[in-house]
Design a protein around this motif. Structure first.
Motif: not given
Length: 274
Positions: A96-108
């Motif tokens: 859920d935290d990952y999907l809430a990141l702004p589009e284009g954020t480069r995080i794994e």
């Protein structure tokens, strides 16, 4: 191997005390005492066990190829990150935290921790695209269920809410693992192209994740050294090393598909020589 040498390797390889204990067979408490200096004169058997573990890990991860790269602050990025997006904490994260990141954020997201991804270089992108083109051409010519994709493609590797990765190139042969938003489960083949300071992430952390998740074949392309490390996990824990002069067979297709790295290098050599 001295304790100082092992301490440096521990940092450079991104290993925790628990990792070292699990891989060496040395009790966790003993490992902690050795590396924190509580035990100043460890037993010979302990030093030998730790030395064997580090030597094996160096061979397995291709450490000698990567040790010259700049890995300063790699561990800091795991805990604090360098993303342009303000994140309160990089730990204890979920899907859920990952999907809430702004589009284009480069995080794994790996085992509940965010890891920043460096922006790929032009060489990085070209290598990944040319490899994926070879895979795609083979699939088109030979048919079958396999599908290839390139980053950024989300892969929910363990089918849980703790891990989401974006491999540079991937091949999935079980279409039931593919949904509109992402791949759910382990791809059959993954290719990662190293860039700058990401070698620990790809050669240690993600190597272990891919192996344990059921990825069949994992390639690590090292442009700086003109090397390709190919892991076929069912056959050996160690990599087969190829150069950019070689034609590399694709194991999941029984070697019927070949990636000609000499040809790839010819197309990017003008950038590599800068």
């Amino acid at each position: 191997m001295t304790i100082k040498e092992m301490t440096n390797l521990k940092k450079e390889m991104g290993l925790s005390y628990q990792d070292i204990a699990d891989m060496s067979g040395v009790p966790l408490g003993t490992v902690q005492k050795v590396f924190t200096g509580v035990t100043t004169s460890p037993r010979r058997s302990t030093i030998e066990a730790l030395t064997r573990m580090f030597e094996k890990e160096k061979k397995r991860t291709g450490y000698e190829y990567f040790r010259h790269m700049d890995f300063d602050a790699v561990e800091e990025s795991a805990a604090y990150g360098s993303s342009a997006v303000k994140i309160d904490s990089y730990e204890n994260k979920t899907l859920d935290d990952y999907l809430a990141l702004p589009e284009g954020t480069r995080i794994e997201l790996i085992d509940g921790t965010f890891y920043d991804m460096a922006a790929p270089t032009f060489v990085h992108q070209r290598i990944g695209l040319m490899i994926s083109y070879v895979f795609e051409s083979f699939i088109n010519e030979n048919g079958g269920p396999c599908i290839t994709s390139v980053a950024p493609t989300d892969v929910q590797l363990d089918c849980d809410d703790k891990t989401m990765v974006q491999p540079d190139v991937l091949v999935v042969c079980d279409r039931d693992k593919i949904i509109k938003a992402r791949v759910v489960g382990a791809p059959d083949l993954i290719v990662e192209v190293l860039s700058g300071g990401n070698w620990i992430h790809d050669t240690v952390r993600k190597l272990a994740k891919y192996r344990n998740a059921g990825v069949r074949e994992y390639w690590i392309v090292v442009p700086e050294d003109k090397k390709v490390l190919v892991y076929t996990f069912a056959e050996s824990p160690d990599a087969v090393t190829y150069s950019f002069d070689d034609k590399v067979p694709v194991g999941i297709w029984d070697g019927k598909c070949i990636v000609d790295f000499h040809d790839i290098y010819d197309k990017i050599s003008f950038l590599m020589d800068e």
